[in-house]
Write a protein that holds these residues in place. Structure first.
Motif, PDB file in Angstrom:
ATOM      1  N   LEU A   4       0.831  -1.215   0.000  1.00  0.00           N
ATOM      2  CA  LEU A   4       0.000   0.000   0.000  1.00  0.00           C
ATOM      3  C   LEU A   4       0.858   1.256   0.000  1.00  0.00           C
ATOM      4  O   LEU A   4       0.581   2.213  -0.728  1.00  0.00           O
ATOM      5  CB  LEU A   4      -0.921  -0.004   1.232  1.00  0.00           C
ATOM      6  CG  LEU A   4      -2.024  -1.062   1.266  1.00  0.00           C
ATOM      7  CD1 LEU A   4      -2.804  -0.976   2.571  1.00  0.00           C
ATOM      8  CD2 LEU A   4      -2.963  -0.891   0.079  1.00  0.00           C
ATOM      9  N   LEU A   5       1.920   1.227   0.799  1.00  0.00           N
ATOM     10  CA  LEU A   5       2.794   2.405   0.863  1.00  0.00           C
ATOM     11  C   LEU A   5       3.639   2.534  -0.407  1.00  0.00           C
ATOM     12  O   LEU A   5       3.844   3.640  -0.915  1.00  0.00           O
ATOM     13  CB  LEU A   5       3.691   2.320   2.104  1.00  0.00           C
ATOM     14  CG  LEU A   5       2.950   2.437   3.441  1.00  0.00           C
ATOM     15  CD1 LEU A   5       3.877   2.081   4.595  1.00  0.00           C
ATOM     16  CD2 LEU A   5       2.384   3.846   3.636  1.00  0.00           C
ATOM     17  N   TRP A   6       4.118   1.389  -0.914  1.00  0.00           N
ATOM     18  CA  TRP A   6       4.972   1.423  -2.101  1.00  0.00           C
ATOM     19  C   TRP A   6       4.208   1.930  -3.316  1.00  0.00           C
ATOM     20  O   TRP A   6       4.739   2.649  -4.165  1.00  0.00           O
ATOM     21  CB  TRP A   6       5.533   0.029  -2.357  1.00  0.00           C
ATOM     22  CG  TRP A   6       6.496  -0.043  -3.488  1.00  0.00           C
ATOM     23  CD1 TRP A   6       6.339  -0.685  -4.679  1.00  0.00           C
ATOM     24  CD2 TRP A   6       7.791   0.578  -3.543  1.00  0.00           C
ATOM     25  NE1 TRP A   6       7.431  -0.519  -5.469  1.00  0.00           N
ATOM     26  CE2 TRP A   6       8.345   0.254  -4.811  1.00  0.00           C
ATOM     27  CE3 TRP A   6       8.522   1.366  -2.664  1.00  0.00           C
ATOM     28  CZ2 TRP A   6       9.613   0.706  -5.193  1.00  0.00           C
ATOM     29  CZ3 TRP A   6       9.780   1.811  -3.048  1.00  0.00           C
ATOM     30  CH2 TRP A   6      10.305   1.479  -4.299  1.00  0.00           C
ATOM     31  N   THR A   7       2.918   1.556  -3.416  1.00  0.00           N
ATOM     32  CA  THR A   7       2.089   1.998  -4.542  1.00  0.00           C
ATOM     33  C   THR A   7       1.356   3.306  -4.251  1.00  0.00           C
ATOM     34  O   THR A   7       0.602   3.788  -5.089  1.00  0.00           O
ATOM     35  CB  THR A   7       1.043   0.919  -4.894  1.00  0.00           C
ATOM     36  OG1 THR A   7       0.226   0.659  -3.738  1.00  0.00           O
ATOM     37  CG2 THR A   7       1.724  -0.369  -5.328  1.00  0.00           C
ATOM     38  N   GLU A   8       1.573   3.824  -3.021  1.00  0.00           N
ATOM     39  CA  GLU A   8       0.974   5.107  -2.611  1.00  0.00           C
ATOM     40  C   GLU A   8      -0.547   5.093  -2.771  1.00  0.00           C
ATOM     41  O   GLU A   8      -1.143   6.038  -3.289  1.00  0.00           O
ATOM     42  CB  GLU A   8       1.602   6.268  -3.374  1.00  0.00           C
ATOM     43  CG  GLU A   8       3.104   6.358  -3.169  1.00  0.00           C
ATOM     44  CD  GLU A   8       3.718   7.594  -3.794  1.00  0.00           C
ATOM     45  OE1 GLU A   8       2.966   8.375  -4.403  1.00  0.00           O
ATOM     46  OE2 GLU A   8       4.936   7.790  -3.637  1.00  0.00           O
ATOM     47  N   ASN A   9      -1.139   4.005  -2.334  1.00  0.00           N
ATOM     48  CA  ASN A   9      -2.590   3.866  -2.379  1.00  0.00           C
ATOM     49  C   ASN A   9      -3.183   4.573  -1.153  1.00  0.00           C
ATOM     50  O   ASN A   9      -3.418   3.972  -0.099  1.00  0.00           O
ATOM     51  CB  ASN A   9      -2.973   2.380  -2.374  1.00  0.00           C
ATOM     52  CG  ASN A   9      -4.431   2.158  -2.669  1.00  0.00           C
ATOM     53  OD1 ASN A   9      -5.280   2.960  -2.294  1.00  0.00           O
ATOM     54  ND2 ASN A   9      -4.733   1.081  -3.365  1.00  0.00           N
ATOM     55  N   VAL A  10      -3.397   5.846  -1.297  1.00  0.00           N
ATOM     56  CA  VAL A  10      -3.747   6.695  -0.159  1.00  0.00           C
ATOM     57  C   VAL A  10      -5.035   6.253   0.534  1.00  0.00           C
ATOM     58  O   VAL A  10      -5.109   6.190   1.762  1.00  0.00           O
ATOM     59  CB  VAL A  10      -3.869   8.168  -0.622  1.00  0.00           C
ATOM     60  CG1 VAL A  10      -4.343   9.052   0.539  1.00  0.00           C
ATOM     61  CG2 VAL A  10      -2.535   8.660  -1.145  1.00  0.00           C
ATOM     62  N   GLU A  11      -6.032   5.927  -0.262  1.00  0.00           N
ATOM     63  CA  GLU A  11      -7.319   5.563   0.338  1.00  0.00           C
ATOM     64  C   GLU A  11      -7.216   4.284   1.158  1.00  0.00           C
ATOM     65  O   GLU A  11      -7.726   4.199   2.283  1.00  0.00           O
ATOM     66  CB  GLU A  11      -8.367   5.396  -0.766  1.00  0.00           C
ATOM     67  CG  GLU A  11      -9.772   5.144  -0.210  1.00  0.00           C
ATOM     68  CD  GLU A  11     -10.831   5.162  -1.306  1.00  0.00           C
ATOM     69  OE1 GLU A  11     -11.945   4.694  -1.047  1.00  0.00           O
ATOM     70  OE2 GLU A  11     -10.528   5.671  -2.413  1.00  0.00           O
ATOM     71  N   GLN A  12      -6.541   3.275   0.628  1.00  0.00           N
ATOM     72  CA  GLN A  12      -6.427   2.018   1.365  1.00  0.00           C
ATOM     73  C   GLN A  12      -5.436   2.124   2.528  1.00  0.00           C
ATOM     74  O   GLN A  12      -5.536   1.386   3.501  1.00  0.00           O
ATOM     75  CB  GLN A  12      -6.028   0.890   0.418  1.00  0.00           C
ATOM     76  CG  GLN A  12      -7.155   0.534  -0.543  1.00  0.00           C
ATOM     77  CD  GLN A  12      -6.916  -0.764  -1.282  1.00  0.00           C
ATOM     78  OE1 GLN A  12      -6.287  -1.672  -0.770  1.00  0.00           O
ATOM     79  NE2 GLN A  12      -7.419  -0.847  -2.500  1.00  0.00           N
ATOM     80  N   ILE A  13      -4.476   3.019   2.410  1.00  0.00           N
ATOM     81  CA  ILE A  13      -3.596   3.277   3.552  1.00  0.00           C
ATOM     82  C   ILE A  13      -4.433   3.821   4.720  1.00  0.00           C
ATOM     83  O   ILE A  13      -4.293   3.391   5.864  1.00  0.00           O
ATOM     84  CB  ILE A  13      -2.491   4.295   3.170  1.00  0.00           C
ATOM     85  CG1 ILE A  13      -1.486   3.639   2.222  1.00  0.00           C
ATOM     86  CG2 ILE A  13      -1.793   4.834   4.419  1.00  0.00           C
ATOM     87  CD1 ILE A  13      -0.506   4.611   1.620  1.00  0.00           C
ATOM     88  N   TYR A  14      -5.324   4.732   4.389  1.00  0.00           N
ATOM     89  CA  TYR A  14      -6.213   5.299   5.414  1.00  0.00           C
ATOM     90  C   TYR A  14      -7.093   4.203   6.016  1.00  0.00           C
ATOM     91  O   TYR A  14      -7.275   4.149   7.243  1.00  0.00           O
ATOM     92  CB  TYR A  14      -7.076   6.398   4.794  1.00  0.00           C
ATOM     93  CG  TYR A  14      -8.001   7.076   5.768  1.00  0.00           C
ATOM     94  CD1 TYR A  14      -7.529   8.095   6.597  1.00  0.00           C
ATOM     95  CD2 TYR A  14      -9.347   6.708   5.863  1.00  0.00           C
ATOM     96  CE1 TYR A  14      -8.369   8.716   7.503  1.00  0.00           C
ATOM     97  CE2 TYR A  14     -10.182   7.325   6.764  1.00  0.00           C
ATOM     98  CZ  TYR A  14      -9.693   8.325   7.575  1.00  0.00           C
ATOM     99  OH  TYR A  14     -10.542   8.943   8.483  1.00  0.00           O
ATOM    100  N   ASP A  15      -7.609   3.315   5.176  1.00  0.00           N
ATOM    101  CA  ASP A  15      -8.439   2.213   5.683  1.00  0.00           C
ATOM    102  C   ASP A  15      -7.637   1.297   6.612  1.00  0.00           C
ATOM    103  O   ASP A  15      -8.144   0.850   7.641  1.00  0.00           O
ATOM    104  CB  ASP A  15      -9.000   1.396   4.512  1.00  0.00           C
ATOM    105  CG  ASP A  15     -10.061   2.162   3.733  1.00  0.00           C
ATOM    106  OD1 ASP A  15     -10.579   3.164   4.273  1.00  0.00           O
ATOM    107  OD2 ASP A  15     -10.357   1.776   2.585  1.00  0.00           O
ATOM    108  N   ALA A  16      -6.391   1.001   6.231  1.00  0.00           N
ATOM    109  CA  ALA A  16      -5.557   0.120   7.053  1.00  0.00           C
ATOM    110  C   ALA A  16      -5.281   0.742   8.421  1.00  0.00           C
ATOM    111  O   ALA A  16      -5.090   0.031   9.419  1.00  0.00           O
ATOM    112  CB  ALA A  16      -4.239  -0.160   6.330  1.00  0.00           C
ATOM    113  N   MET A  17      -5.271   2.068   8.467  1.00  0.00           N
ATOM    114  CA  MET A  17      -5.003   2.756   9.742  1.00  0.00           C
ATOM    115  C   MET A  17      -6.201   2.726  10.680  1.00  0.00           C
ATOM    116  O   MET A  17      -6.093   3.113  11.846  1.00  0.00           O
ATOM    117  CB  MET A  17      -4.558   4.193   9.464  1.00  0.00           C
ATOM    118  CG  MET A  17      -3.206   4.265   8.763  1.00  0.00           C
ATOM    119  SD  MET A  17      -2.741   5.930   8.254  1.00  0.00           S
ATOM    120  CE  MET A  17      -2.346   6.679   9.834  1.00  0.00           C
ATOM    121  N   GLN A  18      -7.345   2.280  10.184  1.00  0.00           N
ATOM    122  CA  GLN A  18      -8.524   2.195  11.044  1.00  0.00           C
ATOM    123  C   GLN A  18      -8.433   1.006  11.997  1.00  0.00           C
ATOM    124  O   GLN A  18      -8.955   1.067  13.112  1.00  0.00           O
ATOM    125  CB  GLN A  18      -9.791   2.060  10.193  1.00  0.00           C
ATOM    126  CG  GLN A  18     -10.026   3.210   9.241  1.00  0.00           C
ATOM    127  CD  GLN A  18     -10.062   4.559   9.943  1.00  0.00           C
ATOM    128  OE1 GLN A  18     -10.721   4.722  10.969  1.00  0.00           O
ATOM    129  NE2 GLN A  18      -9.338   5.521   9.393  1.00  0.00           N
TER     130      GLN A  18
END
Length: 224
Positions: free
Chosen positions: A47-61
């Motif tokens: 997620l971080l390597w591909t800079e998938n901002v939306e799913q990064i936010y979801d993972a932080m939930q």
């Protein structure tokens, strides 16, 4: 969301912890948390390597809070990534942005924080009660009983109390408060639990006044 990702990427550790990804899955295969939770260190890196901002936010939930920070993933990754280190950054950013997931996860640690600030100990024998450790199952019954008698069986004088694990000097306590202030721990606490922060701040002020009075008494004794 973009600001949250920018803060993650802007952390000085970020470029050291993320170097690419082969998608080999070694990190997840050796991750103890991945065996029991909906958590994958490989997913975090991807997620971080591909800079998938939306799913990064979801993972932080939820997902990032399942990491045990054992760093087994970092020891195994052929690219020298540290998914656990990246999770640590993500958690700090979640606190900075006052995300509800961070508040929910950290709330149970308020009692430990209060214990630490008032005694210098994270845990004490009187905190080990069945109601506080339901995950211990029937084993918790082994420590239930007369704790004072059990503590006297330990042949070290400083370990014979039940309110603290050991005695912490006033000077050490004041130094600990200073470290927490300078490293931003107290600021993070204020973001997560303002009421607890107020209680702890009052306690710290009181302890610092006690320490100043103790220093003055020492100077007077030395001058006498």
């Amino acid at each position: 969301m973009q600001q949250i990702f920018d803060d993650i990427r802007g952390d000085f550790r970020y470029d050291h912890e993320l170097n690419g990804c082969l998608n080999c899955g070694i990190c997840t295969a050796t991750c103890p948390s991945a065996q029991f939770y909906d958590y994958s260190p490989r997913e975090i890196v991807q997620l971080l390597w591909t800079e998938n901002v939306e799913q990064i936010y979801d993972a932080m939930q939820e997902k990032i809070w399942a990491c045990a920070q054992c760093m087994t993933c970092a020891a195994r990754c052929p690219f020298k990534n540290s998914p656990g280190g990246l999770v640590a950054i993500m958690r700090e950013v979640a606190i900075k942005h006052e995300m509800q997931s961070a508040k929910d996860v950290l709330r149970p640690f308020g009692r430990v924080m209060l214990k630490l600030i008032t005694t210098g100990n994270q845990l004490s024998p009187d905190m080990i009660q069945p109601d506080h450790f339901p995950d211990w199952g029937p084993n918790i019954q082994k420590v239930e009983g007369d704790l004072r008698i059990l503590r006297k069986a330990i042949p070290v004088k400083t370990l014979q109390t039940v309110e603290t694990a050991w005695e912490v000097s006033l000077k050490t306590s004041v130094e600990m408060y200073t470290i927490w202030e300078m490293t931003g721990v107290l600021k993070s606490l204020e973001l997560m639990d303002e009421n607890l922060f107020d209680v702890i701040e009052d306690f710290i002020d009181e302890k610092r006044e006690d320490y100043e009075e103790w220093l003055e008494e020492q100077e007077e004794d030395d001058g006498a």
